[in-house]
Structure formats: structure tokens, C-alpha cells
Design an enzyme around this catalytic site. Structure first.
Site, PDB file in Angstrom:
ATOM      1  N   ASP A 227      -6.236  15.388 -12.339  1.00  0.00           N
ATOM      2  CA  ASP A 227      -7.118  15.563 -11.476  1.00  0.00           C
ATOM      3  C   ASP A 227      -6.945  16.555 -10.558  1.00  0.00           C
ATOM      4  OD1 ASP A 227      -9.421  15.114  -9.867  1.00  0.00           O
ATOM      5  OD2 ASP A 227      -9.534  13.176 -10.288  1.00  0.00           O
TER       6      ASP A 227
ATOM      7  N   ASP B  77     -18.629  15.003 -10.976  1.00  0.00           N
ATOM      8  CA  ASP B  77     -18.652  13.492 -11.664  1.00  0.00           C
ATOM      9  C   ASP B  77     -20.014  13.458 -11.969  1.00  0.00           C
ATOM     10  OD1 ASP B  77     -15.962  13.576 -10.739  1.00  0.00           O
ATOM     11  OD2 ASP B  77     -15.944  11.635  -9.508  1.00  0.00           O
TER      12      ASP B  77
HETATM   13  C1  GLA Z   1     -12.516  12.160  -9.317  1.00  0.00           C
HETATM   14  C2  GLA Z   1     -12.636  12.321 -11.092  1.00  0.00           C
HETATM   15  C3  GLA Z   1     -13.108  11.068 -11.762  1.00  0.00           C
HETATM   16  C4  GLA Z   1     -12.375   9.916 -11.376  1.00  0.00           C
HETATM   17  C5  GLA Z   1     -11.927   9.673 -10.031  1.00  0.00           C
HETATM   18  C6  GLA Z   1     -10.974   8.843  -9.758  1.00  0.00           C
HETATM   19  O1  GLA Z   1     -13.576  11.772  -8.870  1.00  0.00           O
HETATM   20  O2  GLA Z   1     -13.348  13.337 -11.118  1.00  0.00           O
HETATM   21  O3  GLA Z   1     -13.243  11.084 -13.091  1.00  0.00           O
HETATM   22  O4  GLA Z   1     -10.909  10.195 -11.855  1.00  0.00           O
HETATM   23  O5  GLA Z   1     -11.626  10.940  -9.461  1.00  0.00           O
HETATM   24  O6  GLA Z   1     -10.800   8.548  -8.340  1.00  0.00           O
END
Ligand code: GLA
Length: 502
Positions: A243, A306
Site C-alpha cells: 500500500d 478504493d
Molecule cells: C487502503 C487500500 C485498501 C485496503 C486498505 C486497508 O485503503 O486501498 O485496498 O488495503 O487500505 O487498510
């Protein structure tokens, strides 16, 4: 007001119509036709096939160093030297047998087709456990998803220590005395967990961030990158989602060098391991990551934020982060075998509503068909992130249509793109290895509409045979164009190939 009420009624009445035919009892080989591995890495590939059990699996022309288990279809071993190997899968049951070519490419490229699997985030978010992961692996087998090419069982965030938490299961020592990362008490034995997943012929994925903390506030990799990757390799992980969270305290998001640094570092460390670990970069598309994700060593990269960040808005996000992002910046130009654009997970079935409940996806049935079809056209990873232990027939039918999956997994790996837009109607096309094209006729509007794909736009000519992919049914021969009624927010997904000269 009246119009809004009308739209809401239409949405709630949209029936869940299953188009995917049930798999036949005769054997059929599904999933990827090509597989990349590095010399010396442990080989694990499970032949995915539908048909009545028991089934017998064979591989003809299997290179030295590999063996195929005739009962499970798991191919294992090690290839010591680089090379390309053309093999033939053969699967037999009491009703007959199926054969298919399978190419093994032993070199430095992984993920020659988009990843297929399951991820814990959108259903289990911060309460994921070892038990949930094992049940997910069980379900991938018992639902038959494994027979359609699904491979990865991936933990997302929340498996490591959480320094600030009222939950004593999470507030463990973040690292051991040598600086190697620990899992929290919800994951008592990571090696036992990956062994469990591998025994089923599946692969295991893990998650971390380049900052000091992950997005959910758990211990992450900053300053311990070598140790953490060595730990994951030792535990037996095959996939890493990396991430960005909390790295903004270290690097600037408007500086390309800063954006690239953590990924260049982690991919170098990953390459030095004695097992293949696929790298999925998750930095939401910053700095046009599609232009440099491959150079930074990623096998895939998220192209936007997301998709399910706001539960209620998943439908809006689908059109924005799928259709608009991909067509605006011609994302298809940057992806291909070993390097895929990732518009985020398949948000089908039961998802967390981020308010403590697991509820049905807010996507309407038509929107769900639209998501799987678009993802297949743009060659996106097919990672389901709903509750895999609670799959209704409709959701399973969306995830396991072999002709749709075949488009996603096409061995040529040329991602598709939009070729025409007329108001709310869009036509997308993907060229496939056998010379045919997959075409999506999409309707983003609020009412049913006629959508036309013209041969000129598709780059084809003459007499063509059209096949409906969801229904797996021939629609006939067409010249010049193909028109169909398409439902609100829906799709008609077809494959077109030249009429064969007899
Ligand atoms: C970010 C990522 C998600 C997920 C969350 C976990 O928002 O984009 O896909 O992995 O972190 O905390």
C-alpha cells in the site's frame, strides 16, 4: 421526485437473472493457458477443470523437475533453467477427456495473466483472522472457484500488531528481537496457515505498507523492508499487496522520485527471494502509476482510490474508476503480460457496509454483470472481495463463467479499450489471441437502450459470427455491425470471429 421514485422502483425490481450455464459433466479445462516462473523457485500450479468427479489429471511434455499429481491436478517441483515449455493438460473422467495446450515460461516474468483470487478487505476489514482465511481457502475449493482458475487467498490489512488499540489480541510486540515482523494473536502461526492454503493447490497473499503504519494503523515496513520480506518468504507467501499509507510522512505525493522509491526498493528485495512473490502496488494511481508501475517492478498497480471506499457509492465508483479512468488516460497502452492495471476488487455478494454489518452489495444485478465484463475486457485482476463462504447462485455464476474468464485470461494479454461513446452508450473491445475480439456493449444510462458496435470501430470487416459470452450461445452471423438492447447500467458481452471459409 416522480422520476426519482421511478428509478428507485426499477432498481429494486431488477431481477437477478443467472445467464451462465451450469458447468457440464464432461471435463473442461479452464483458467490460464500460460504461466510464468523463475528458475529455482518452488513451482505450484493447479490445473483447473470442471466436470464430474473423480477426475484424472495428466500433463504431456512436462519438463524435467516438475510432476503432476494425477488425483489433485497440482503441478509442483522446480525448474532449474530458463526456457519455454509447451505442455498439454489432459483431464479425464468417466464421460470423456479434455485436452489443452499450456505454456510454461521460466524466466524473469511473473503474472503472465491477471491474478485471480479472493481478498479479505471488503468483507472482513479489520476483524480478519486465521480461521477466516482457512475458511476462505476451504470455500474456494468447495464452491468450485478453484476449478475456474481462482488461485490466490489474500489477507489484507490488520494481521500485524496494532500499537494503539484496546484489543489485547492486537497489541503484541510488533517485531521480534532481530527486527522481524510478528503477526498479531489472530494469526497464531502464519507458516501453518500458508501450508494449509498450499495443500489445497492455492496460493497465499499478504499485505503491508511502505510507511511505519498501514492504513488501518498496524505495524508496517518502513526501515525493516529486508526483514519483512524475508519473513513473508519464510512464512511461504506468494503475493504481496504493498500500500502507500503513512508513507506520505516520508515522501511527497507530488514528487515522482518519492512516489517510486518504496516500490523500487521492495521489488528489488522481492526479486532476491528464493520464491516468487507477485507485487501488487496499491497507491491509488498517484503520479500516473500505469506509466511506471512496470519499471518499478510491480506485477499490477491500483489505478484509482478504493472502489468501495463509500459503500453507498460503489455504483458511481464503478463507472468513474472503471470506465472513465481507463478511457481518459488510455490505460490499455501500459499493461500487458506481467504488468496489469488494477481497478480494485470485484464487489459482489456480501460486503461489509463499514457500519458493523455484512450486507448484499449495493450494485444492482446489471451493474454486477457490468463490473465483471469490464474487468475482463481491460484485463484486470479478478479478485473477489465479498464473503466467499456465503455465495448465492447468482454471485457464483458471475464469478465462474468460463467464457468470460477466458477473455480476462487471454494469453496474448492485450488489454481492451473504449472504441466509441454515444451519450450513455459505450462500446469496448479487446483483441484475443485466436484472432477474435471480445466486445462489451454498455449502457450507463437510466433507461434501456439500443447499443451498436460497428465493425469499423472494432477494426474488423466482413461476415462475422457473434457469440453471447454470458449465455455461452451463438447469436448468428452479422455484417457491418451488431446492435442489441442493453438494460439500465447493463452490458451485452460478446465475442466476434470471422466466419470460417469452408
Ligand atoms: C487502503 C487500500 C485498501 C485496503 C486498505 C486497508 O485503503 O486501498 O485496498 O488495503 O487500505 O487498510
Amino acid at each position: 421526485m416522480l422520476v426519482l421514485a421511478g428509478i428507485l422502483t426499477v432498481r429494486s425490481q431488477e431481477p437477478k437473472i443467472i445467464l451462465t450455464p451450469k458447468p457440464k459433466t464432461e471435463p473442461r479445462i479452464n483458467g490460464a493457458k500460460i504461466f510464468g516462473i523463475r528458475p529455482g523457485s518452488p513451482f505450484l500450479f493447479t490445473i483447473s477443470a470442471t466436470g464430474k468427479r473423480p477426475m484424472r489429471y495428466e500433463v504431456l511434455n512436462l519438463p524435467a523437475g516438475l510432476r503432476c499429481d494425477p488425483v489433485t491436478g497440482q503441478i509442483s517441483g522446480v525448474l532449474s533453467k530458463p526456457g519455454e515449455f509447451i505442455t498439454f493438460f489432459k483431464v479425464t473422467n468417466e464421460l470423456g477427456s479434455a485436452k489443452r495446450v499450456f505454456k510454461i515460461v521460466c524466466g524473469d516474468k511473473l503474472a503472465l495473466t491477471p491474478h485471480m483470487g479472493w481478498n479479505s478487505w471488503y468483507v472482513w476489514e479489520n476483524h480478519v483472522t486465521d480461521k477466516i482465511m482457512r475458511e476462505a481457502a476451504d470455500a474456494m475449493v468447495s464452491t468450485g472457484m478453484i476449478d475456474h482458475g481462482y488461485v490466490y487467498v489474500n489477507i489484507d490489512d490488520c494481521w500485524s500488531a496494532k500499537p494503539v488499540s484496546s484489543d489485547s489480541l492486537l497489541t503484541v510486540e510488533p517485531r521480534d528481537k532481530n527486527g522481524f515482523i510478528n503477526s498479531n494473536k489472530k494469526f497464531p502461526d502464519m507458516k501453518a496457515l500458508t501450508d494449509y492454503i498450499h495443500l489445497k493447490g492455492l496460493k497465499a497473499g499478504i499485505y503491508t505498507s511502505p510507511g511505519t503504519l498501514t492504513c488501518a494503523g498496524h505495524t508496517a515496513a518502513y526501515g525493516h523492508e529486508e526483514q519483512d520480506i524475508a519473513r513473508y518468504a519464510g512464512w511461504g507467501y506468494d503475493f504481496l499487496k504493498y500500500d502507500w499509507c503513512s508513507y506520505s510522512d516520508i515522501g511527497k505525493t507530488d514528487n515522482l522520485t518519492d512516489l517510486q522509491r518504496p516500490y523500487l526498493l521492495i521489488s528489488k528485495i522481492l526479486r532476491a527471494q528464493k520464491r516468487d512473490i507477485v507485487l501488487n502496488m496499491c497507491q491509488y494511481g498517484m503520479g500516473d502509476v500505469w506509466k511506471w508501475g512496470k519499471k518499478a517492478g510491480g506485477q499490477s498497480w491500483r489505478t484509482a482510490g478504493d472502489l468501495g471506499g463509500s459503500f453507498e457509492d460503489i455504483g458511481t465508483a464503478l463507472f468513474r474508476d472503471g470506465f472513465d479512468v481507463y478511457s481518459k488516460d488510455s490505460l490499455h497502452l501500459y499493461a500487458g503480460p506481467g504488468a496489469w492495471n488494477d481497478p480494485d476488487y470485484l464487489l459482489l455478494g456480501y460486503l461489509s457496509n463499514w457500519k458493523g454489518k455484512t450486507v448484499p452489495t449495493p450494485l444492482t444485478p446489471n451493474e454486477q454483470y457490468t463490473q465483471v465484463s469490464l474487468w475482463s475486457i481491460v484485463a484486470a485482476p479478478l479478485i473477489f472481495s465479498g464473503d466467499i463462504t456465503r455465495l448465492d447462485d447468482f454471485t457464483l455464476s458471475l464469478l465462474t463463467n468460463d467464457e468470460v474468464i477466458e477473455v480476462d485470461q487471454d494469453p496474448m494479454g492485450l488489454p481492451g479499450h473504449r472504441v466509441s461513446r454515444d451519450g450513455n452508450n459505450e462500446v469496448w473491445v479487446r483483441k484475443l489471441e485466436d484472432g477474435s475480439v471480445a466486445v462489451g456493449l454498455f449502457n450507463r444510462g437510466e433507461n434501456e437502450s439500443k447499443v451498436t458496435a460497428s465493425w469499423t470501430d472494432l477494426g474488423i470487416s466482413g461476415n462475422q459470427e457473434v457469440r453471447d459470452l454470458w449465455r455461452q450461445k451463438e447469436l448468428g452471423k452479422f455484417k457491418g455491425n451488431f446492435t442489441s438492447d442493453v438494460l439500465r447500467h447493463g452490458v451485452v458481452f460478446i465475442r466476434i470471429k470471422p466466419v470460417s471459409e469452408k
